[in-house]
Scaffold this active site. Sequence first.
Site, PDB file in Angstrom:
ATOM      1  N   ASP A 158     -31.596   4.720  25.841  1.00  0.00           N
ATOM      2  CA  ASP A 158     -30.963   4.212  27.057  1.00  0.00           C
ATOM      3  C   ASP A 158     -29.513   3.804  26.790  1.00  0.00           C
ATOM      4  O   ASP A 158     -29.252   2.832  26.083  1.00  0.00           O
ATOM      5  CB  ASP A 158     -31.761   3.017  27.576  1.00  0.00           C
ATOM      6  N   HIS A 213     -33.319   6.126  30.062  1.00  0.00           N
ATOM      7  CA  HIS A 213     -33.352   5.263  31.239  1.00  0.00           C
ATOM      8  C   HIS A 213     -34.104   5.963  32.376  1.00  0.00           C
ATOM      9  O   HIS A 213     -33.976   7.169  32.567  1.00  0.00           O
ATOM     10  CB  HIS A 213     -31.909   4.969  31.671  1.00  0.00           C
TER      11      HIS A 213
END
Length: 415
Positions: A170, A201
């Site tokens: 992420d 993400h």
Amino acid sequence: MSTSIEIRAKDGSGAFQGYLAVPECGSGPGIVLLQEIFGVNGTMRQIADYYAEEGYVVLVPDLFWRQKAGVELGYTQQDWQKAFGFYQAFDQDLGIDDIDATVQALRQRSECSGAVGTLGFCLGARLAYLSACRCDVDVAVGYYGMGIENHLDEATNIKGRLVLHFAGNDEFCPTAARQDICVALQERDNIELYTYPDVDHAFARPASEHYHKPSALMAHQRSVTAFRQAMGPNYDLSMLWDKHCEYEFSSRNVEATMATMVAEPYVNHIPTLTGGVGATELFRFYKHHFVDSNPDDTQLLPISRTIGATQIVDEVLFSFTHDREIDWLLPGIAPTGKRVEIPLVAIVKFRGDKLYHEHIYWDQASVLVQIGVLDPAGLPVAGRETAAKLLDETLESNGLMAKWAQSAHQSGKSA
């Protein structure tokens, strides 16, 4: 069951809307669902409905209402730009006040049994963390939050349970940020931190290009477990599974079997790819290819059962006489009259008090050996011996390993 309700702001500046989803039973613990930067869109409503099916009263507040009421964006590049605009203009402290107002409004609803938690994704995950720090919530769960590392000084205020899920790749919460969070929080008994390697993400959002189903399923199980432990509701999963099996194998009632399951369940018999996905296909499978396909002398002898917050793992000894074609187990093979005994494992997932799916495993090679259509000579497979050893662990081990006798001499032990 869903509707829209009005929530009064704490500062007296007005009111904002919230999407309310209620479980079929009509009541349960509460969850305030906190949006991504895209507003209360279809994804948020689907998640709310999903958790309502788990037994929760879910309220999704419109947190961008102070900028523009009813923001509902998709995931196009243009919508991303709009979403970041709303995010950059978002007043976080007022947002937490609005979340607190939503928590209080939910507690006052007749459908809510009293306990309330928060659940957030992306921006909502940071807000879920802050709600644990600043609001009276029993549990808070956040997925791939960004900016939490900037608020670690508030962690001393956390009294309820906190669960945070991070994506290993992420860019919005890089490794350094996760390390800071772990150093600050990992020693707390009431906090659980999970990182899912090699995912990005939004790994839990089905519409995302980064959706990773295995990680999403594992994270959901951990989230629901935390909600169950902190707030309930708690169901007798063992009884529910026993009743389902009774309808399948004893009374052989397809309609009653389906009534124990969610609206759109599925069954997957892993070795033979049999079962069904969705109510229509699964009813057809049960009606014409399973319930009445099982021999009259079919037996399920329980060996062990592990009961979790959302699922059961059953280990059984499954036995029958192959006196008919058994579509789901031995499709296309005429009856042989042979007796079969096999270890079988069932992983049974629930949503609320209904079965969601079954994953069923067994050794198909052992079945084929026992009915005489597979010659085990020279193959690393066994017949009824697998069932016998399940009941008596002292029976011979390693008989299929030609090198087993050699290792006895190498270790100085007799074979």
